[in-house]
Design a protein around this motif. Structure first.
Motif, PDB file in Angstrom:
ATOM      1  N   ASN A 176      13.546  42.964  24.289  1.00 39.14           N
ATOM      2  CA  ASN A 176      14.461  43.144  25.437  1.00 39.14           C
ATOM      3  C   ASN A 176      13.749  43.622  26.690  1.00 39.14           C
ATOM      4  N   SER A 177      12.442  43.467  26.754  1.00 36.55           N
ATOM      5  CA  SER A 177      11.733  43.860  27.972  1.00 36.55           C
ATOM      6  C   SER A 177      11.864  42.778  29.037  1.00 36.55           C
ATOM      7  N   ILE A 178      11.672  43.166  30.309  1.00 36.57           N
ATOM      8  CA  ILE A 178      11.677  42.228  31.438  1.00 36.57           C
ATOM      9  C   ILE A 178      10.264  42.195  31.976  1.00 36.57           C
ATOM     10  N   ILE A 179       9.694  40.999  32.064  1.00 41.12           N
ATOM     11  CA  ILE A 179       8.313  40.841  32.513  1.00 41.12           C
ATOM     12  C   ILE A 179       8.272  39.896  33.689  1.00 41.12           C
ATOM     13  N   THR A 180       7.143  39.932  34.364  1.00 34.88           N
ATOM     14  CA  THR A 180       7.000  39.069  35.547  1.00 34.88           C
ATOM     15  C   THR A 180       6.105  37.884  35.275  1.00 34.88           C
ATOM     16  N   SER A 181       5.240  37.967  34.271  1.00 29.25           N
ATOM     17  CA  SER A 181       4.324  36.868  33.989  1.00 29.25           C
ATOM     18  C   SER A 181       5.084  35.678  33.405  1.00 29.25           C
ATOM     19  N   SER A 182       4.809  34.496  33.927  1.00 29.39           N
ATOM     20  CA  SER A 182       5.441  33.280  33.386  1.00 29.39           C
ATOM     21  C   SER A 182       4.652  32.717  32.205  1.00 29.39           C
ATOM     22  N   SER A 243      -2.181  37.073  18.012  1.00 28.15           N
ATOM     23  CA  SER A 243      -1.734  36.989  19.416  1.00 28.15           C
ATOM     24  C   SER A 243      -1.912  35.575  19.925  1.00 28.15           C
ATOM     25  N   TRP A 244      -1.074  35.228  20.917  1.00 28.85           N
ATOM     26  CA  TRP A 244      -1.105  33.868  21.485  1.00 28.85           C
ATOM     27  C   TRP A 244      -0.557  33.929  22.904  1.00 28.85           C
ATOM     28  N   THR A 245      -1.257  33.311  23.832  1.00 29.99           N
ATOM     29  CA  THR A 245      -0.821  33.254  25.226  1.00 29.99           C
ATOM     30  C   THR A 245      -0.120  31.937  25.469  1.00 29.99           C
ATOM     31  N   VAL A 246       1.079  31.999  26.024  1.00 29.32           N
ATOM     32  CA  VAL A 246       1.855  30.791  26.315  1.00 29.32           C
ATOM     33  C   VAL A 246       1.042  29.921  27.257  1.00 29.32           C
ATOM     34  N   PRO A 247       0.754  28.651  26.912  1.00 28.45           N
ATOM     35  CA  PRO A 247      -0.207  27.852  27.688  1.00 28.45           C
ATOM     36  C   PRO A 247       0.336  27.330  29.016  1.00 28.45           C
ATOM     37  N   THR A 248       1.614  27.094  29.115  1.00 26.19           N
ATOM     38  CA  THR A 248       2.194  26.586  30.369  1.00 26.19           C
ATOM     39  C   THR A 248       3.310  27.511  30.805  1.00 26.19           C
ATOM     40  N   ALA A 249       3.481  27.607  32.090  1.00 21.39           N
ATOM     41  CA  ALA A 249       4.397  28.590  32.658  1.00 21.39           C
ATOM     42  C   ALA A 249       5.834  28.323  32.227  1.00 21.39           C
ATOM     43  N   LEU A 250       6.554  29.414  32.002  1.00 14.82           N
ATOM     44  CA  LEU A 250       7.977  29.358  31.695  1.00 14.82           C
ATOM     45  C   LEU A 250       8.767  29.665  32.955  1.00 14.82           C
ATOM     46  N   PRO A 251       9.852  28.943  33.190  1.00  8.67           N
ATOM     47  CA  PRO A 251      10.686  29.307  34.334  1.00  8.67           C
ATOM     48  C   PRO A 251      11.286  30.683  34.094  1.00  8.67           C
ATOM     49  N   ALA A 252      11.738  31.283  35.204  1.00 11.00           N
ATOM     50  CA  ALA A 252      12.388  32.586  35.069  1.00 11.00           C
ATOM     51  C   ALA A 252      13.622  32.452  34.202  1.00 11.00           C
ATOM     52  N   GLY A 253      13.865  33.428  33.392  1.00 11.61           N
ATOM     53  CA  GLY A 253      15.027  33.419  32.525  1.00 11.61           C
ATOM     54  C   GLY A 253      14.811  34.272  31.301  1.00 11.61           C
ATOM     55  N   ARG A 254      15.795  34.240  30.454  1.00 10.53           N
ATOM     56  CA  ARG A 254      15.757  35.052  29.230  1.00 10.53           C
ATOM     57  C   ARG A 254      15.332  34.148  28.064  1.00 10.53           C
ATOM     58  N   PRO A 268       4.092  31.943   3.923  1.00  2.43           N
ATOM     59  CA  PRO A 268       4.585  32.454   5.197  1.00  2.43           C
ATOM     60  C   PRO A 268       5.413  33.722   5.004  1.00  2.43           C
ATOM     61  N   SER A 269       5.389  34.550   6.007  1.00  4.17           N
ATOM     62  CA  SER A 269       6.269  35.716   6.040  1.00  4.17           C
ATOM     63  C   SER A 269       7.657  35.297   6.475  1.00  4.17           C
ATOM     64  N   THR A 270       8.589  36.221   6.391  1.00  2.00           N
ATOM     65  CA  THR A 270       9.882  36.006   7.039  1.00  2.00           C
ATOM     66  C   THR A 270       9.643  35.966   8.550  1.00  2.00           C
ATOM     67  N   THR A 271      10.252  34.998   9.224  1.00  2.61           N
ATOM     68  CA  THR A 271      10.042  34.854  10.670  1.00  2.61           C
ATOM     69  C   THR A 271      10.720  36.009  11.410  1.00  2.61           C
ATOM     70  N   ALA A 272       9.968  36.618  12.331  1.00  2.00           N
ATOM     71  CA  ALA A 272      10.508  37.702  13.162  1.00  2.00           C
ATOM     72  C   ALA A 272      10.931  37.144  14.518  1.00  2.00           C
ATOM     73  N   SER A 273      11.993  37.659  15.085  1.00  2.00           N
ATOM     74  CA  SER A 273      12.509  37.222  16.389  1.00  2.00           C
ATOM     75  C   SER A 273      12.707  38.430  17.292  1.00  2.00           C
ATOM     76  N   TRP A 274      12.403  38.250  18.558  1.00  3.13           N
ATOM     77  CA  TRP A 274      12.702  39.280  19.570  1.00  3.13           C
ATOM     78  C   TRP A 274      12.887  38.607  20.922  1.00  3.13           C
ATOM     79  N   ALA A 275      13.521  39.304  21.871  1.00  4.33           N
ATOM     80  CA  ALA A 275      13.894  38.719  23.155  1.00  4.33           C
ATOM     81  C   ALA A 275      13.117  39.369  24.291  1.00  4.33           C
ATOM     82  N   PHE A 276      12.926  38.604  25.359  1.00  5.01           N
ATOM     83  CA  PHE A 276      12.363  39.125  26.605  1.00  5.01           C
ATOM     84  C   PHE A 276      12.861  38.263  27.761  1.00  5.01           C
ATOM     85  N   THR A 277      12.783  38.813  28.976  1.00  2.82           N
ATOM     86  CA  THR A 277      13.280  38.135  30.176  1.00  2.82           C
ATOM     87  C   THR A 277      12.158  38.019  31.184  1.00  2.82           C
TER      88      THR A 277
END
Length: 860
Positions: A176-182, A243-254, A268-277
């Motif tokens: 649930n964090s809000i970040i500025t990096s796309s 860790s993994w860096t998103v390769p192409t920019a994401l538009p602003a949003g949640r 595989p492990s159980t898949t974990a999910s979390w949100a960010f904006t």
């Protein structure tokens, strides 16, 4: 902890051995699950001196052979005494490093003994035979020198069953964090219960092998970015963090991030999910194609647009900071993601959070681009918040513009088909926008030469199965045997009707009826002529012959014919005597229809007539001519030749002579002559005072494969021996009874001879030094009307003792056979003796050994 191999119970016994400086190994078993092996052990001890150093190795298996070494324990000391079946103790050590093992895979365990002492180890009596490797302690590749089945190991491997990794934790960015990096960097921790096994540290067993990150829209209906499954680096394994860096920019949003980690078994492990904006943007949600006044036949459940006019979309505006939207924009994509037409103009609007907006034309001020039948599309919408930030595009589900059904294909029966029953009609009917099962079929039939659509096959006799539409005509559609045409077409559930197929010709006619006139019933011939008739003219036929209760024994292949019938000669060598068969004829008429007929036959050949005559009479053996015929010891049988006009030389298979004891009924084949001219047989093996019946048949070959016996001709005969006989088994006259032997003057005779008697105990007799004088009389029971002395028998036996010379310094052993009239018998064997100075020129001594074989046992 689970194990594989065998860990014996406390009372299990048995022990084997292994020499110092060598190894024994065997395929021990399969783990029940994937896991991490950490310790190898066994029931073992030592037998001499003091304890000894041991090691255990784990090997891979190739087929049924030990292959390469996978792991090794450290050296461990065994000081438990185990010889003389002492119970020993469980000894073992941890592997030098944890070993990854796989379920249902064979592994081998091997035990090596250091030093030069001869050691012992426990064995599993039902275990595996062990393979030795002399002079080598647990080699990298295990090639056994020999199999040592007396040494069966009690070895086992302890392991931890693999479990899946823990659900990833330690999210970055934080939930649930809000970040500025796309292009944010996503990261999670890796934790696994198998990271450490007993005796080892974290990271020595299970590690982070792979990971996968995904970024989804906030509704989690679409994956926007996907790392795929990535192999972890050594640094990530050490840090226990992926860790993994998103390769192409994401538009602003949640957004919603997902992470899955994999252990070294790719579990595989159980898949974990979390949100960010990102940048506190907004989003259009629930964008959808909706019903409108222009499309009253809208089928929302199947996402179908029936026409090609404008459509209605709608969406709900949401914003994480509860800002309003002041503009929207629309776009249309085809199924490949290509924009159709152009992105719409920006349309000003005021939308509060969670407010719905719809209708393309009134919002965007422009019409939707023209849609094509059969193609798939989706509509997208986005909105701009009051700070000037555009939301991401939100899209409707794919929808289809309805299209016409295709022309039916794969029509069956095919062109110019012929059938004797009303045919089942079928075709494959497809539609690019509807499933084949949802289509409605139309089948129409008419007689050839008629015009119009024909007669429709009603719905109760139409169905869909296995991807095809079917129709079954009855007498209403095909009333007579005639030539018909049929065609079909399909319509979809929304009223669109496809084009017709072409007309297909089908002939509805009666199949030919066949009748087999010959052969039938029991036949006395192996090559019968099969004759059959038909009510129609035929073009070809086949003949198949099956043995009753068996399979096909003959097939004629396809035979061309013209007319209402045919015939076929069964070749020689097919039919067997005393066997039943079924003959089937299948004929094809001029329109292609087939008919068949069968008949049953039984082959039984009549036995040829008996020979004209047979004569059975007594006949003397050698030296028996001076006796009266009643005392002759053999029977002569002679007979007439088989007549050439009855059985040819080519088919003649010999004479078969059978002897029957008339008192007991016992039968025996005593002779089989192969040539026609052999018409005399001397029976030398008859018993005294037994009546025999001789049955004679001749044999002939029939049909190339069967032997048939003629009728029997019979005769009876017997002999009545009144005196003891001695029979030679050497070249004198094989098996011929003799009254007296032709005397041979011995060059020397044996020093000791053993003489049997037919009393209750055998009597041994020792002769004098020259063996020419006999001291004492020993009675030998003989004929019922008298007796003979042992002297008379020994005199005849000694005459046989002369050695037969076969060459320089060579003596051939001889056999003689004694029997009395009652059938009791013994063998006497004259054999080589030892050489000495006295008989040097006679090439050694000869000794006589007499062994009773048909009287009291042990008469030696």
């Amino acid at each position: 902890m689970p194990i594989f191999g065998r860990k014996p119970g406390s009372l299990d016994g048995g022990w084997g051995y292994i020499y110092g400086g060598s190894s024994r190994g065997s395929i021990m078993g399969k783990p029940g699950s994937n896991g991490w092996a950490y310790r190898a052990a066994g029931r073992m001890g030592y037998n001499t001196g003091s304890g000894t150093n041991m090691q255990i190795a784990v090997y891979s298996v190739s087929g049924s052979s030990i292959a390469s070494r996978l792991a090794l324990t450290s050296t461990f000391y065994v000081n438990t005494y185990m010889a003389d079946r002492a119970s020993g103790a469980d000894h073992g050590a941890n592997l030098t490093a944890p070993l990854q093992i796989f379920a249902n895979t064979n592994y081998a365990l091997a035990l090596g003994a250091h030093g030069s002492a001869r050691n012992v180890f426990g064995q599993d009596m039902s275990g595996h035979p062990m393979h030795d490797k002399d002079g080598s302690i647990l080699p990298v590749t295990y090639a056994a020198n020999r199999v040592a089945p007396e040494g069966k190991m009690s070895l086992w491997l302890e392991y931890e069953a693999n479990v899946k990794p823990d659900t990833p934790s330690g999210f970055a960015p934080a939930h649930n964090s809000i970040i500025t990096s796309s292009q944010p960097t996503l990261a999670v921790n890796f934790r696994d219960a198998n990271e450490a096994v007993p005796g080892f540290s974290v990271g020595q067993a299970d590690k982070l092998k792979k990971y996968r990150f995904q970024v989804l829209n906030s509704a989690q209906t679409s994956v926007l970015r996907d790392s795929g499954i990535v192999n972890a680096s050594s640094a990530q394994q050490t840090a226990r963090r992926a860790s993994w860096t998103v390769p192409t920019a994401l538009p602003a949003g949640r957004y919603v991030a997902r992470a899955t980690v994999y252990d070294m078994f790719d579990t595989p492990s159980t898949t974990a999910s979390w949100a960010f904006t990102i940048n506190a943007g907004g989003a259009m949600v629930d964008v959808d194609v909706a019903q409108n006044a222009y499309e009253p036949h809208w089928a929302d459940a199947s996402r179908r647009l029936l026409g090609q006019t404008t459509t209605v979309i709608g969406g709900t505006w949401t914003h994480s900071d509860n800002l309003n939207a002041n503009a929207i924009q629309l776009v249309l994509h085809d199924e490949n993601g290509v924009i159709v037409g152009a992105v719409s103009d920006v349309f000003s609007v005021t939308l509060a959070p969670n407010e719905w907006v719809g209708r393309w034309t009134t919002l965007a001020g422009m019409n939707m681009p023209e849609l094509e039948r059969g193609r798939m599309y989706r509509v997208g919408m986005r909105a701009r918040d009051t700070t000037g930030l555009w939301s991401s595009w939100s899209y409707s589900s794919m929808f289809t513009v309805n299209s016409f059904p295709d022309i039916p294909t794969s029509l069956q029966p095919g062109p110019n088909a012929v059938t004797s029953v009303r045919p089942e009609l079928s075709a494959i009917m497809t539609d690019s926008t509807d499933s084949s099962a949802s289509l409605d079929s139309g089948f129409y039939i008419r007689k050839q030469g008629d015009t119009g659509n024909g007669i429709f096959v009603p719905g109760e006799r139409r169905w869909f199965a296995n991807g095809r539409h079917y129709a079954q005509p009855d007498h209403n559609e095909m009333p007579d045997h005639d030539v018909y045409e049929w065609r079909c077409r399909a319509s979809d559930p929304h009223g669109l009707v496809g084009d017709w197929s072409s007309w297909q010709k089908v002939t509805y006619a009666l199949a030919p009826e066949l009748t087999i006139t010959e052969p039938d019933g029991t036949i006395d011939v192996g090559t019968p002529q099969v004759i059959f008739t038909s009510d129609k003219s035929l073009t070809k036929f086949t003949v198949t012959i099956r043995e009753d209760g068996g399979g096909v024994v003959h097939e004629s292949g396809e035979i061309t014919v013209s007319g209402p019938g045919g015939d076929y000669l069964v070749p020689a060598g097919v039919l067997r005597n005393e066997t039943g068969y079924t003959i089937e004829v299948i004929g094809t008429d001029t329109v292609g229809l087939t008919g068949s007929a069968t008949t049953s036959i039984y082959v039984s050949y009549t036995a040829p007539e008996a020979l004209d005559w047979i004569t059975v009479e007594k006949t003397p053996g050698p030296y028996e001519y001076q006796h009266v015929p009643d005392e002759w010891s053999r029977i002569a049988i002679s007979w007439a030749q088989a007549l050439p006009e009855i059985v040819s030389d080519e088919d003649f298979a010999g004479y078969l002579l059978e002897r029957e004891n008339t008192a007991t009924g016992e039968r025996k084949i005593v002779a089989h002559f192969l040539t026609r001219g052999e018409t005399v047989f001397i029976d030398k093996t008859v018993a005294s005072r037994v009546s025999y019946r001789y049955r004679l048949r001749y044999l002939m070959v029939v049909n190339g494969i069967d032997i048939v016996e003629s009728e029997v001709v019979e005769g009876t005969g017997s002999v009545s021996l009144m005196h003891t006989t001695i029979t030679s088994m050497d070249a004198d006259d094989l098996g011929a009874p003799l009254r007296y032997w032709k005397k041979r003057k011995p060059k020397w005779v044996t020093d000791v001879e053993i003489v049997p008697s037919w009393g209750p105990e055998p009597i041994g007799f020792m002769g004098t030094s020259d063996s020419l004088k006999i001291d004492g009389d020993f009675a030998v029971l003989d004929a019922e009307d008298g007796s003979f002395t042992a002297l008379e028998i020994i005199r005849d036996v000694r005459a046989m003792a002369t050695p037969i010379r076969t060459g320089e310094r060579s003596i051939a052993p001889r056999q003689i056979f004694y029997r009395d009239p009652r059938g009791r018998a013994f063998f006497a064997m004259i054999r080589d003796g030892d050489e000495d100075d006295e008989h040097r020129e006679d090439i050694g001594r000869m000794s006589l050994t007499i062994t009773q074989i048909a009287g009291e046992e042990g008469a030696l």
